[in-house]
Design an enzyme around this catalytic site. Structure first.
Site, mmCIF file in Angstrom:
data_model
loop_
_atom_site.group_PDB
_atom_site.id
_atom_site.type_symbol
_atom_site.label_atom_id
_atom_site.label_comp_id
_atom_site.label_asym_id
_atom_site.label_seq_id
_atom_site.Cartn_x
_atom_site.Cartn_y
_atom_site.Cartn_z
ATOM 1 N N CYS A 1 -3.134 8.238 3.783
ATOM 2 C CA CYS A 1 -2.851 7.677 2.247
ATOM 3 C C CYS A 1 -4.360 8.237 1.598
ATOM 4 O O CYS A 1 -4.286 8.536 0.357
ATOM 5 C CB CYS A 1 -2.705 6.132 2.581
ATOM 6 N N GLU A 19 0.973 -1.101 0.066
ATOM 7 C CA GLU A 19 -0.069 -0.074 -0.077
ATOM 8 C C GLU A 19 1.099 1.309 0.043
ATOM 9 O O GLU A 19 1.538 1.519 0.958
ATOM 10 C CB GLU A 19 -0.898 -0.135 1.512
#
Length: 518
Positions: free
Chosen positions: A272, A238
């Site tokens: 994020c 990720e």
């Protein structure tokens, strides 16, 4: 580093005061601990889901009994406001532990596969899920508790052992995580905390692990992937995002504006899934922007351990520099700073004012590069097709949001956006929902955490196929002849067709089976 040890000096990014020192592990110790984890794996994997869940529910209870203490450590170590520590780090993990302790067995139960006409031939197939072994996890500093804990808990529930290397900027939080699992009484070697920096992460990649889960930058993610490829072990990556928000003309204007402010500035934009670029219909752009600026100016910025404060500092000095550089680039290119745009004069530490920009386009760094800071650039669009094109004009594809009162239209637009998660009339927080998958496309990485898809990343899949009529010999075995050739021609035409054709095909198979048997 070799066989020697070093120390991480932890500082409060809001005050720059030293909080403590954490001794790192030598490279040889990391290797030794990995071997210990491999030895612990068989016994842990043999436990029932209920037995593993009991340990993890004890960890949850320890968290509940020490909420204030843990919250203070996270806030001091990373600068995050206390309310966000509870809402984004602690609450999601308490919920996640409860969910997976109770539901992992159901989610990973063996699954029968329908074989179509092959079922009629006395065959059946089933898929089983087994733990991989030892999972290595390298976690980031922006959510130093919820990100690693969610991955650790799910891996342990499946039956894996875990080795966790937290970000060195969150070293004290890693110590607290280790304390939680010790209090839960996990068997030795099942969970291993590896304090350290880049060398420790490299040692973990070199150690005897069976999979790596990494959350961090694209640059480091590529290095992790290359190392895993050398060893032919899987990885889940990720790697951040540049998440767009599309505001349609019919959006609920006040909620969209408040959503943009919260999505852009919570955790000082160090998420994020932060809203990092807004595209708003030109018909409502001025009013939307006015409201965004109004709400931004009301935000209370200060030390995170004061529960009244809403915006804390950046966690690292390097991240502060990145934000400053992007704002300076925008200024030079003619952007208008409607609020913010500087370090607050009355605060020390790594603070930067929540900043709203207009007059930007995709040539600006703040529209292309991940900011990971309190910066919200806003652009207008004329048509929804233009908005989709702008949203997809990025190397990233983690999450996005669409704001409209027309839910069908919202879902239709969402499907056109290249992102792992797209929300309609919400933003940023779906990682906290333990039942839903999380992950991205393009440079945001691959693989999923959370949900059943997240569990699938933590298992190896075994397919078992059975012939429950062992007395019948397969008609396609050796003993080839013209008759068998004609039979397969017939089956190609009939066994793959409609129900009547398949029925005729089965009778042809039975006839051929009896012929071969005789």
């Amino acid at each position: 580093m070799g066989t020697s040890t070093e120390k991480i000096i932890s500082k409060n990014p809001a005050t720059l005061e030293t909080l403590g020192e954490v001794e790192t592990y030598s490279l040889t110790k990391v290797a030794e601990l990995a071997k210990k984890a491999q030895l612990a794996f068989p016994a842990w994997a043999r436990l029932s889901y209920r037995e593993r869940g009991t340990y993890l529910l004890k960890a949850r209870q320890y968290i509940l009994d020490h909420l204030d203490e843990i919250a203070q450590v996270i806030s001091q170590n990373c600068g995050k406001p206390l309310v966000e520590v509870l809402s984004a780090d602690l609450f999601p993990i308490c919920d996640l532990i409860s969910y997976y302790a109770k539901n992992t067995e159901r989610l990973l139960k063996p699954e029968s596969i329908s074989l179509g006409v092959t079922n009629l031939l006395g065959r059946r197939s089933k898929v089983y899920y087994f733990p991989l072994g030892v999972i290595g996890i390298i976690s980031p500093w922006n959510f130093p508790f919820s990100i690693p804990m969610s991955e650790v808990v799910m891996a342990l529930m499946v039956g894996n052992c875990v080795m966790l290397k937290p970000a060195d900027a969150a070293a004290l939080v890693g110590i607290k995580i280790e304390e939680i699992f010790k209090a839960a009484g996990l068997p030795s070697g099942v969970f291993t905390h590896l304090p350290g920096g880049a060398d420790t992460g490299q040692a973990l990649l070199d150690a005897s692990i069976n999979k790596m889960i990494f959350t961090g930058s694209v640059r480091v993610g590529k290095m992790v992937m290359a190392k895993c490829a050398e060893r032919l072990i899987p990885c889940t990556l990720e790697l951040g995002g540049k998440d767009p928000m599309i505001v349609c003309a019919d959006a609920h204007l006040e909620n969209a504006a408040r959503g943009a402010v919260w999505g852009a500035f919570s955790n000082s934009g160090q998420i994020c899934a932060s809203v990092e670029r807004v595209y708003v219909d030109e018909k409502i752009a001025d009013e939307f922007t006015r409201r965004v600026v109004e709400h931004t100016k009301k935000l209370k910025q200060g030390v995170g351990t004061d529960p009244e404060n809403e915006i804390g500092p950046l966690t690292t000095e390097n991240q502060l520099r990145i934000v400053e550089e992007q704002v300076e680039d925008a200024k030079k290119r003619g952007a208008m700073i409607l609020t913010g745009g500087m370090r607050p004069s009355l605060l020390g530490g790594y603070f930067y004012e929540p900043t709203v920009l207009t007059g930007v386009d995709h040539s600006f760094r703040c529209m292309k590069e991940e900011t990971f800071g309190p910066l919200l650039p806003i652009m207008k669009f004329k048509s929804e097709s233009e908005a989709i094109a702008l949203a997809n004009d990025s190397i990233y594809g983690l999450s996005a949001s669409v704001w409209t009162k027309d839910l069908k239209r919202g879902k239709d637009l969402a499907k056109k956006i290249h992102a792992g998660t797209v929300s309609v009339n919400e933003c940023t927080y779906s990682y906290a929902i333990s039942q839903t998958p999380w992950g991205g496309v393009k440079n945001s990485g691959f693989g999923r955490t959370h949900g059943k898809l997240g569990l699938m990343e933590l298992v190896h899949v075994q397919h078992i196929h059975e012939n429950f009529l062992p007395q019948l010999r397969d008609f396609w075995w050796f003993g080839y002849d013209k008759k068998l050739y004609e039979t397969f021609k017939y089956l190609c035409k009939n066994l793959t067709g409609n129900l009547w054709e398949k029925t005729k095909g089965v009778f042809r198979i039975l006839n051929e089976t009896m012929r071969k048997k005789s």
